[in-house]
Design a protein around this motif. Structure first.
Motif, PDB file in Angstrom:
ATOM      1  N   HIS A   1     -69.131  63.693  27.027  1.00 58.72           N
ATOM      2  CA  HIS A   1     -70.242  64.427  27.501  1.00 58.72           C
ATOM      3  C   HIS A   1     -71.597  63.602  27.127  1.00 58.72           C
ATOM      4  CE1 HIS A   1     -69.499  66.604  23.585  1.00 58.72           C
ATOM      5  NE2 HIS A   1     -70.454  66.757  23.495  1.00 58.72           N
TER       6      HIS A   1
ATOM      7  N   ASP B   1     -67.401  64.857  20.475  1.00 58.19           N
ATOM      8  CA  ASP B   1     -67.392  65.226  19.199  1.00 58.19           C
ATOM      9  C   ASP B   1     -66.566  65.019  17.892  1.00 58.19           C
ATOM     10  OD1 ASP B   1     -69.669  66.472  20.711  1.00 58.19           O
ATOM     11  OD2 ASP B   1     -69.679  68.311  19.476  1.00 58.19           O
TER      12      ASP B   1
ATOM     13  N   HIS C   1     -70.337  60.875  24.331  1.00 58.30           N
ATOM     14  CA  HIS C   1     -69.427  61.008  23.163  1.00 58.30           C
ATOM     15  C   HIS C   1     -68.634  62.222  23.368  1.00 58.30           C
ATOM     16  CE1 HIS C   1     -72.544  64.100  22.622  1.00 58.30           C
ATOM     17  NE2 HIS C   1     -71.763  64.645  21.549  1.00 58.30           N
TER      18      HIS C   1
HETATM   19 FE   FE2 Z   1     -71.514  67.086  21.636  1.00 54.43          FE
END
Ligand code: FE2
Ligand code: AKG
Length: 251
Positions: free
Chosen positions: A218, A152, A150
């Motif tokens: 990540h 953030d 994903h």
């Molecule tokens: Fe994250």
């Protein structure tokens, strides 16, 4: 600061004259330099950010504050004013940044030899903002548990810090446009899926900004076969991570 908070800080971070420092040294300690991850612009690693004794105290505080009271609780968030230990952590991150001599590959002007095209300066300007962080996530992962690839959420500003505790792990980064030129995971044939592994030991801190924050996903895959470092499968324990971010201002 009230006496209860001072006591918590003393337990977690040890005695310090003003209760404000994590006793991480003055930044000249070589263990407190930021190492750029050369394949990923804007990704930095501080390997020994928190020494073992401080890790244990921090874990006890988290335990005593009841963040993870049941095994089924694996994520907890806090917005706005951070608990005193997390505010202290932010303060120490800023301190290490401002005091560090960053390890940078030299860029040779006018020459294309030995130039690391990913070299970029540490985004120290980000560390002038106030507050540095106002959102906290604690994640607790049992062996085998991880987090899917994903980026953030955009509601958070640039500049995200993640502290690892308890178990080492490999976090994999994959570029959003599929040009990561990293390693293919077991069973993966499509080069566009190549991932860059980053080894996170307990007490280490990573900082993501710019491309690392917006153009790379990540993930931590702790299924069998995915947590290898230098050819060895890592021995997994429970892992706790502390993520610090700043919410974007709503106009
Ligand atoms: Fe994250
Ligand atoms: O646990 C970690 O190290 C990563 C956590 C993370 O990426 C997140 O909460 O967005």
């Amino acid at each position: 600061m009230d006496a209860a908070n001072e006591e918590i800080l003393r337990q977690v971070f040890g005695d310090s004259s003003d209760g404000e420092d994590l006793e991480l040294g003055d930044g000249s300690d070589p263990s407190h330099c930021w190492e750029p991850i050369k394949e990923i612009k804007g990704l930095w690693l501080c390997r020994d950010f928190l020494p073992p004794q401080r890790q244990s105290s921090l874990l006890s505080t988290i335990q005593n504050e009841g963040w993870f009271t049941q095994a089924s609780h694996n994520q907890a968030m806090r917005f706005g004013d951070l608990p005193s230990w997390a505010a202290e952590l932010s303060h120490s991150i800023r301190k290490v940044v401002l005091a560090s001599d960053f390890v940078l590959e030299p860029i040779v002007l006018g020459s294309t030899d030995n130039v690391n095209e990913n070299a970029c300066s540490f985004p120290s300007d980000l560390f002038c903002r106030e507050p540095l962080f106002d959102q906290l996530i604690l994640n607790s992962y049992q062996p085998g548990e991880g987090i899917c690839a994903h980026i953030d959420l955009m509601r958070f500003e640039d500049g995200i810090a993640i502290l690892s505790l308890e178990s080492s792990c490999v976090m994999h980064f994959s570029s959003v446009d599929g040009t990561s030129r990293g390693f293919l995971m077991d069973g993966e044939k499509d080069p566009a899926m190549a991932k860059i592994p980053v080894y996170l030991t307990p007490g280490s801190l990573i900082f993501m900004s710019g491309e690392a924050r917006y153009l790379w996903k990540h993930e931590i895959n702790r299924m069998p076969g995915f947590q290898k470092w230098e050819g060895e499968e890592l021995n997994q324990k429970r892992r706790i991570s502390i993520t610090l971010r700043k919410l974007c201002q709503v106009e």
